[in-house]
Design an enzyme around this catalytic site. Structure first.
Site, PDB file in Angstrom:
ATOM      1  N   HIS A 212       0.833  -1.204   0.000  1.00 48.19           N
ATOM      2  CA  HIS A 212       0.000   0.000   0.000  1.00 48.19           C
ATOM      3  C   HIS A 212       0.869   1.256   0.000  1.00 48.19           C
ATOM      4  O   HIS A 212       0.522   2.273  -0.627  1.00 48.19           O
ATOM      5  CB  HIS A 212      -0.902  -0.016   1.234  1.00 48.19           C
ATOM      6  CG  HIS A 212      -1.986   1.023   1.212  1.00 48.19           C
ATOM      7  ND1 HIS A 212      -1.741   2.354   1.484  1.00 48.19           N
ATOM      8  CD2 HIS A 212      -3.310   0.933   0.958  1.00 48.19           C
ATOM      9  CE1 HIS A 212      -2.880   3.036   1.405  1.00 48.19           C
ATOM     10  NE2 HIS A 212      -3.847   2.204   1.077  1.00 48.19           N
ATOM     11  N   SER A 216       1.991  -0.751  -6.447  1.00 49.59           N
ATOM     12  CA  SER A 216       2.175  -1.993  -7.192  1.00 49.59           C
ATOM     13  C   SER A 216       3.042  -1.768  -8.423  1.00 49.59           C
ATOM     14  O   SER A 216       3.051  -0.685  -9.011  1.00 49.59           O
ATOM     15  CB  SER A 216       0.816  -2.553  -7.628  1.00 49.59           C
ATOM     16  OG  SER A 216       0.970  -3.697  -8.428  1.00 49.59           O
ATOM     17  N   LYS A 240     -11.850  -8.266 -10.698  1.00 50.34           N
ATOM     18  CA  LYS A 240     -10.868  -9.170 -11.288  1.00 50.34           C
ATOM     19  C   LYS A 240     -10.363 -10.188 -10.260  1.00 50.34           C
ATOM     20  O   LYS A 240     -10.223 -11.372 -10.557  1.00 50.34           O
ATOM     21  CB  LYS A 240      -9.702  -8.368 -11.857  1.00 50.34           C
ATOM     22  CG  LYS A 240      -8.670  -9.211 -12.592  1.00 50.34           C
ATOM     23  CD  LYS A 240      -7.537  -8.362 -13.137  1.00 50.34           C
ATOM     24  CE  LYS A 240      -7.999  -7.518 -14.308  1.00 50.34           C
ATOM     25  NZ  LYS A 240      -6.877  -6.805 -14.958  1.00 50.34           N
ATOM     26  N   ASP A 241     -10.092  -9.720  -9.021  1.00 55.79           N
ATOM     27  CA  ASP A 241      -9.627 -10.629  -7.971  1.00 55.79           C
ATOM     28  C   ASP A 241     -10.694 -11.655  -7.616  1.00 55.79           C
ATOM     29  O   ASP A 241     -10.385 -12.831  -7.382  1.00 55.79           O
ATOM     30  CB  ASP A 241      -9.242  -9.835  -6.723  1.00 55.79           C
ATOM     31  CG  ASP A 241      -7.929  -9.086  -6.894  1.00 55.79           C
ATOM     32  OD1 ASP A 241      -7.237  -9.336  -7.904  1.00 55.79           O
ATOM     33  OD2 ASP A 241      -7.602  -8.249  -6.036  1.00 55.79           O
ATOM     34  N   GLU A 284       6.646 -33.948  -0.478  1.00 50.55           N
ATOM     35  CA  GLU A 284       5.522 -33.473  -1.276  1.00 50.55           C
ATOM     36  C   GLU A 284       6.051 -32.841  -2.563  1.00 50.55           C
ATOM     37  O   GLU A 284       7.209 -32.431  -2.648  1.00 50.55           O
ATOM     38  CB  GLU A 284       4.709 -32.442  -0.487  1.00 50.55           C
ATOM     39  CG  GLU A 284       3.934 -33.033   0.678  1.00 50.55           C
ATOM     40  CD  GLU A 284       2.635 -33.670   0.249  1.00 50.55           C
ATOM     41  OE1 GLU A 284       2.566 -34.175  -0.897  1.00 50.55           O
ATOM     42  OE2 GLU A 284       1.680 -33.666   1.037  1.00 50.55           O
TER      43      GLU A 284
END
Length: 395
Positions: A212, A216, A240-241, A284
């Site tokens: 924040h 970005s 979109k998210d 894994e």
């Protein structure tokens, strides 16, 4: 009257509520580059899976017993007797695989688009620390069911730690709580798994707070961060998210219901037996690349350094890369940059395949080539790409 809230208490509660509302409002109005693609929705997917993991993990912990003679039975009882216990455990196991897969994609996106460059170096370092924390948490969780692979996975990890010169035997005893995996090991893994899970939540909040503050990154680099080309987080990116989370939920459900064999190990549904070593001991799938690097080196200690260094080198990426922009902004040798990133991905996958084949025969050569290819990107390509690009421009 005792216990009656005073006017001061009401005022403080009102201030706290206003502070939370202000934070949410500021976050929703956060400006982001308009050209963010679907790779930027992975962060929302990670948050959604993290919430699922915490809720299912807390419920599972209520019925789990960290004791070598009782752990496997407590897990079996949880699956067979607790209402929807099988579903809770399946959600937790599937969530672990999806979280690691999304995290690897998140790291790849950061490497591809240069999200680690200033002013986001701190953001990258927090994310790298989060990766380490998640990997340790995942390993500890893998040990807890105390099946065959859980036991021998802890044994292999203990021997790898024991390969450290001088202090190795002491570290191995601290790690295992004795000479071999047992109840002390389970207690350590349970506390580690539980504690790190909540530490990860704090680190994620810090990661989001720094994002924040710093803003970005953009697929188009500095051009995309022009204020004139930005949009608020709500409603554009929330939609979109949300779409990304829905698509992930569909894939999650398909794996959970139709292809559980992709993320489960049959040998781990048998109780741990210290007297019977499985023919194929492997971790894994999300640890296989590092397991392949560990086995590709003849020396145990050198293999441990190479395997651990494959994660540690991520912390150095902001200083290894001497370029000024992501690979799409370099005007000289774009094809070389894309080829290098592709080679990194192929090397990582091939190291995992070599690890799944126990680095024997031809896979030994594959594992070594994959290890060299992986390190070549960070230590050979990143420090010199900027010079190559400048040379290409002059040529």
């Amino acid at each position: 009257m005792a216990g009656t809230p005073s006017c001061k208490d009401h005022k403080e509660q009102g201030q706290e509520a206003a502070g939370v509302a202000t934070f949410v409002k500021d976050y929703m109005s956060l400006l982001l580059p308009a050209d963010l693609n679907l790779l930027w929705t992975i962060g929302a997917m990670l948050v959604a899976v993290l919430v699922l993991m915490l809720l299912s993990g807390l419920t599972l912990a209520l019925s789990y017993t960290p004791d070598a003679s009782l752990a496997f039975g407590s897990v079996e009882a949880l699956e067979r007797r607790m209402p929807s216990g099988w579903l809770l455990r399946s959600l937790h196991m599937t969530g672990a695989s999806f979280f690691m897969a999304a995290l690897y994609l998140h790291v790849f996106r950061g490497l591809y688009y240069g999200s680690y460059r200033a002013p986001r170096r701190g953001l990258w370092l927090i994310g790298s620390a989060l990766l380490v924390m998640v990997m340790i948490t995942a390993f500890a969780g893998y040990v807890l069911p105390w099946g065959q692979m859980s036991y021998w996975g802890a044994d292999v990890a203990g021997k790898a730690v024991g390969a450290v010169p001088l202090i190795g035997p002491v570290l191995e005893r601290i790690f295992l709580g004795g000479d071999a995996p047992g109840t002390a090991t389970l207690h350590r893994m349970f506390v580690l798994h539980f504690t790190l899970a909540f530490s990860i939540v704090g680190a994620v909040l810090l990661h989001v707070a720094v994002l924040h503050t710093r803003g970005s990154s953009s697929p188009s680099g500095l051009r995309g961060q022009n204020p004139a080309r930005m949009l608020p987080f709500y409603p554009y990116f929330t939609i979109k998210d949300t779409l990304g989370v829905v698509v992930m939920a569909l894939l999650f459900t398909l794996v959970l219901c139709f292809w559980p064999g992709l993320i489960t190990e049959p040998a781990n549904y048998r109780p741990a037996n210290p007297l019977h070593t499985p023919a194929d001991i492997e971790p894994e799938w999300y640890f296989l690349p590092f397991y392949g690097m560990l086995q590709a080196v003849p020396s145990k200690f050198a293999g441990l350094l190479v395997s651990a260094g494959a994660v540690a080198v991520l912390f150095c990426v902001p200083w290894l890369d001497r370029g000024a922009g992501w690979i799409g902004e370099q005007t000289g040798q774009r094809w070389l940059a894309r080829l290098a990133v592709s080679a990194l991905v192929v090397s990582f996958v091939m190291a995992g395949l070599a690890g799944s084949h126990h680095v024997q025969g031809i896979w030994l050569l594959v594992g070594r080539l994959a290890t060299v290819g992986y390190y070549a990107y960070f230590l050979g390509f990143l420090p010199f790409y900027a010079k190559l690009a400048n040379w290409g421009e002059r040529a």
